[in-house]
Write a protein that holds these residues in place. Sequence first.
Motif, mmCIF file in Angstrom:
data_model
loop_
_atom_site.group_PDB
_atom_site.id
_atom_site.type_symbol
_atom_site.label_atom_id
_atom_site.label_comp_id
_atom_site.label_asym_id
_atom_site.label_seq_id
_atom_site.Cartn_x
_atom_site.Cartn_y
_atom_site.Cartn_z
ATOM 1 N N MET A 95 -14.834 12.845 3.992
ATOM 2 C CA MET A 95 -14.731 14.284 4.190
ATOM 3 C C MET A 95 -13.273 14.702 4.001
ATOM 4 N N LEU A 96 -13.051 15.763 3.235
ATOM 5 C CA LEU A 96 -11.702 16.200 2.910
ATOM 6 C C LEU A 96 -11.428 17.589 3.460
ATOM 7 N N ASP A 97 -10.152 17.895 3.666
ATOM 8 C CA ASP A 97 -9.716 19.254 3.990
ATOM 9 C C ASP A 97 -9.590 20.039 2.696
ATOM 10 N N VAL A 98 -9.256 21.307 2.805
ATOM 11 C CA VAL A 98 -9.083 22.139 1.619
ATOM 12 C C VAL A 98 -7.927 21.628 0.772
ATOM 13 N N GLU A 99 -6.858 21.158 1.419
ATOM 14 C CA GLU A 99 -5.686 20.665 0.689
ATOM 15 C C GLU A 99 -5.870 19.240 0.179
ATOM 16 N N GLY A 100 -6.846 18.516 0.717
ATOM 17 C CA GLY A 100 -7.044 17.127 0.334
ATOM 18 C C GLY A 100 -7.003 16.239 1.559
ATOM 19 N N ALA A 101 -6.594 15.000 1.367
ATOM 20 C CA ALA A 101 -6.556 14.061 2.486
ATOM 21 C C ALA A 101 -5.751 12.838 2.088
ATOM 22 N N THR A 102 -5.515 11.985 3.067
ATOM 23 C CA THR A 102 -4.943 10.669 2.837
ATOM 24 C C THR A 102 -5.957 9.658 3.347
ATOM 25 N N ILE A 103 -6.391 8.781 2.469
ATOM 26 C CA ILE A 103 -7.373 7.757 2.818
ATOM 27 C C ILE A 103 -6.652 6.419 2.800
ATOM 28 N N THR A 104 -6.718 5.714 3.929
ATOM 29 C CA THR A 104 -5.933 4.496 4.097
ATOM 30 C C THR A 104 -6.836 3.336 4.487
ATOM 31 N N TRP A 105 -6.625 2.211 3.844
ATOM 32 C CA TRP A 105 -7.337 0.970 4.163
ATOM 33 C C TRP A 105 -6.317 -0.110 4.484
ATOM 34 N N ALA A 106 -6.775 -1.126 5.195
ATOM 35 C CA ALA A 106 -6.003 -2.350 5.413
ATOM 36 C C ALA A 106 -6.889 -3.512 4.999
ATOM 37 N N ILE A 107 -6.290 -4.509 4.350
ATOM 38 C CA ILE A 107 -7.041 -5.672 3.877
ATOM 39 C C ILE A 107 -6.998 -6.758 4.943
ATOM 40 N N ASP A 108 -8.155 -7.260 5.311
ATOM 41 C CA ASP A 108 -8.261 -8.419 6.199
ATOM 42 C C ASP A 108 -8.638 -9.609 5.352
ATOM 43 N N GLY A 109 -7.931 -10.706 5.511
ATOM 44 C CA GLY A 109 -8.207 -11.902 4.719
ATOM 45 C C GLY A 109 -7.267 -11.988 3.531
ATOM 46 N N ASN A 110 -7.364 -13.066 2.805
ATOM 47 C CA ASN A 110 -6.493 -13.302 1.655
ATOM 48 C C ASN A 110 -7.204 -12.867 0.382
ATOM 49 N N PRO A 111 -6.679 -11.857 -0.337
ATOM 50 C CA PRO A 111 -7.344 -11.385 -1.555
ATOM 51 C C PRO A 111 -7.441 -12.435 -2.648
ATOM 52 N N ARG A 112 -6.533 -13.402 -2.664
ATOM 53 C CA ARG A 112 -6.562 -14.407 -3.732
ATOM 54 C C ARG A 112 -7.708 -15.395 -3.572
ATOM 55 N N THR A 113 -8.228 -15.563 -2.353
ATOM 56 C CA THR A 113 -9.321 -16.510 -2.141
ATOM 57 C C THR A 113 -10.683 -15.841 -2.215
ATOM 58 N N GLY A 114 -10.723 -14.531 -2.320
ATOM 59 C CA GLY A 114 -11.998 -13.825 -2.422
ATOM 60 C C GLY A 114 -12.670 -13.573 -1.095
ATOM 61 N N THR A 115 -11.983 -13.832 0.013
ATOM 62 C CA THR A 115 -12.565 -13.605 1.335
ATOM 63 C C THR A 115 -12.069 -12.305 1.956
ATOM 64 N N ALA A 116 -11.497 -11.441 1.163
ATOM 65 C CA ALA A 116 -10.904 -10.220 1.702
ATOM 66 C C ALA A 116 -11.960 -9.160 1.952
ATOM 67 N N MET A 117 -11.702 -8.344 2.971
ATOM 68 C CA MET A 117 -12.505 -7.163 3.270
ATOM 69 C C MET A 117 -11.541 -6.051 3.633
ATOM 70 N N ARG A 119 -10.828 -2.357 5.630
ATOM 71 C CA ARG A 119 -11.283 -1.496 6.715
ATOM 72 C C ARG A 119 -10.411 -0.269 6.753
ATOM 73 N N ARG A 120 -10.978 0.858 7.165
ATOM 74 C CA ARG A 120 -10.224 2.097 7.241
ATOM 75 C C ARG A 120 -9.281 2.046 8.429
ATOM 76 N N VAL A 121 -8.078 2.534 8.236
ATOM 77 C CA VAL A 121 -7.101 2.652 9.302
ATOM 78 C C VAL A 121 -6.528 4.062 9.282
ATOM 79 N N ALA A 122 -5.927 4.465 10.373
ATOM 80 C CA ALA A 122 -5.411 5.822 10.474
ATOM 81 C C ALA A 122 -4.036 5.984 9.840
ATOM 82 N N LEU A 123 -3.251 4.914 9.834
ATOM 83 C CA LEU A 123 -1.872 5.018 9.389
ATOM 84 C C LEU A 123 -1.503 3.792 8.563
#
Length: 171
Positions: A95-117, A119-123
């Motif tokens: 869901m966005l405001d009229v001006e837009g938004a900032t959508i932030t994720w954080a990666i859990d796990g190591n992306p190089r091994t393929g076990t990463a997921m 999750r949304r974070v606030a900051l």
Amino acid sequence: MLAVFLSIWSAAHAATVDFRLVVDRTVPVEAVSFEVDGRWLDAPYSVRLTDEDGVRGDGIWSGRVSGEPVRMMPVTLRMRVAGEAPVVLASSTEMLDVEGATITWAIDGNPRTGTAMARRVALAQSPRRMERFETAATAAGIGWFAVVFFYVAWWATDRRSGGRSRRRGRG
């Protein structure tokens, strides 16, 4: 005159969505790539996230897309590892405001091994700053535990000795 007014009005009412992704700083930029795609008013978009916004190597990847204001927008975060098929890390309708938004994720796990997921974070904070915050929070918790432990130990030994270490006053 009407064309000038419409161009100014439409430029003033454009929405911007900033995408941010917090990745462990030990993951080299060359090892993986991240992109966000979806639909904006029935037009497909794709944004490649880069690690060059501000400080290179800080672990915060970012990208931006702009367009007409919308209330909701489907978003899919994908990771590409060299020589492998893209992996969907997160998918949602935002869901966005009229001006837009900032959508932030954080990666859990190591992306190089393929076990990463993702999750949304606030900051979006750099991993270095998060490590410092977690260390300080742990030290403060241990400190409070020690204070409470020694207070309870003092109180218990004082009660066991009959409270004679304190002088009780008379009325």
